[in-house]
Motif scaffolding. Sequence first.
Motif, mmCIF file in Angstrom:
data_model
loop_
_atom_site.group_PDB
_atom_site.id
_atom_site.type_symbol
_atom_site.label_atom_id
_atom_site.label_comp_id
_atom_site.label_asym_id
_atom_site.label_seq_id
_atom_site.Cartn_x
_atom_site.Cartn_y
_atom_site.Cartn_z
ATOM 1 N N LEU A 252 52.817 62.890 41.905
ATOM 2 C CA LEU A 252 52.976 62.568 40.499
ATOM 3 C C LEU A 252 53.914 63.604 39.886
ATOM 4 C CD1 LEU A 252 49.237 61.907 39.566
ATOM 5 C CD2 LEU A 252 51.025 60.167 39.600
ATOM 6 N N ALA B 164 56.791 61.016 32.167
ATOM 7 C CA ALA B 164 56.419 59.841 32.964
ATOM 8 C C ALA B 164 54.930 59.839 33.267
ATOM 9 C CB ALA B 164 57.231 59.802 34.255
ATOM 10 N N HIS C 219 52.258 57.026 32.320
ATOM 11 C CA HIS C 219 51.443 56.445 33.397
ATOM 12 C C HIS C 219 49.964 56.494 33.041
ATOM 13 C CE1 HIS C 219 49.737 55.814 37.387
ATOM 14 N NE2 HIS C 219 49.159 56.995 37.325
ATOM 15 N N GLU C 220 49.504 57.630 32.536
ATOM 16 C CA GLU C 220 48.095 57.769 32.184
ATOM 17 C C GLU C 220 47.727 56.887 31.003
ATOM 18 O OE1 GLU C 220 47.761 61.959 31.603
ATOM 19 O OE2 GLU C 220 47.373 62.364 33.735
ATOM 20 N N SER D 211 47.382 53.270 32.593
ATOM 21 C CA SER D 211 46.320 52.995 33.562
ATOM 22 C C SER D 211 45.055 53.794 33.321
ATOM 23 C CB SER D 211 46.825 53.273 34.984
ATOM 24 O OG SER D 211 47.229 54.618 35.124
ATOM 25 N N ALA E 86 51.222 46.805 39.831
ATOM 26 C CA ALA E 86 50.713 47.957 39.076
ATOM 27 C C ALA E 86 49.255 48.239 39.417
ATOM 28 C CB ALA E 86 50.868 47.711 37.575
ATOM 29 N N HIS F 265 47.671 51.676 41.115
ATOM 30 C CA HIS F 265 46.468 52.327 40.587
ATOM 31 C C HIS F 265 45.472 52.591 41.715
ATOM 32 C CE1 HIS F 265 42.850 52.103 37.616
ATOM 33 N NE2 HIS F 265 43.210 53.342 37.829
ATOM 34 N N GLU G 91 46.359 55.591 43.897
ATOM 35 C CA GLU G 91 45.971 56.866 43.298
ATOM 36 C C GLU G 91 44.473 57.114 43.431
ATOM 37 O OE1 GLU G 91 46.270 59.353 39.077
ATOM 38 O OE2 GLU G 91 47.155 57.332 39.223
#
Length: 273
Positions: A10, A15, A19-20, A23, A91, A95, A98
């Motif tokens: 990450l 960015a 992203h956080e 998601s 997407a 997720h 991660e």
Amino acid sequence: MAPELFEIDLTDGPALALHERASGNVAERYPWASLEPSRYPPLLVERARHSWTLRALNEFGSATVMGQLVQVMGEARVPLDLWSLAARFPAEEVHHVELCARMAMALGGGARLAYDPASFAVAFDPSLTFLQRASELLVRVCCVGETLSFALLSGCLRATSHPLTRAVLTTLVQEEALHGRLGFLYLEWIAPELGAAEKERLGRVAREALDAQAPLWERLRSTTKDGVTREGFLLEHVTDLGWMESQDYIAVSRETAETQVRAPLLRHGIRVP
């Protein structure tokens, strides 16, 4: 192409914040501190690290092929509602990459896995039309692969009572639920237009996709007696770290293949050999 070491990262800038926001803050949303690797046998923890890293790699591959699915469906000009549903999937798979990777890190770090970056995309017969490519990808990836994945993840969720494992698996199951269903929604639209030869071809595609799962089923031969696996691990520890009992994997896989893959495909005129 030479294999590469599977690694993900990450950034530490705007960015990441975006992203956080999109998601959810994974680092804060899940009870990571509730997982204490020292409570479990080191060998089992090592296997769990490998398993969750492998899950992350599989989700990575799913994200790649879901991107291909969106492209192929666009090229085939499928109805917008079907295309829109598929557009969410890459997407969601990212997720899941991660989440699975963070599970491996919570257990002490990701395992070293090599992979071929070019191995995930589906290679099509160049003679196929765009619509035939879309049909093949939806049957292979959604009707078979994602349907089986959802059933197995759901079984692991039912088996575990650990708060972190339950939270992570709950997210995976909730977001995977539509991935398999899309394949059959697509077939409801296209099946009346499919000729006999195309239905026969798609049956072979489904057979190939099922056969690709067979090595997993054949490796699972562990048994459990009085709450202890054949290897001497407590079943409670096994389920805490994200697995079902081995025979349950086999039972769920076979039942799902028959009742949720072969039977629904047959209702659309696609017989799996």
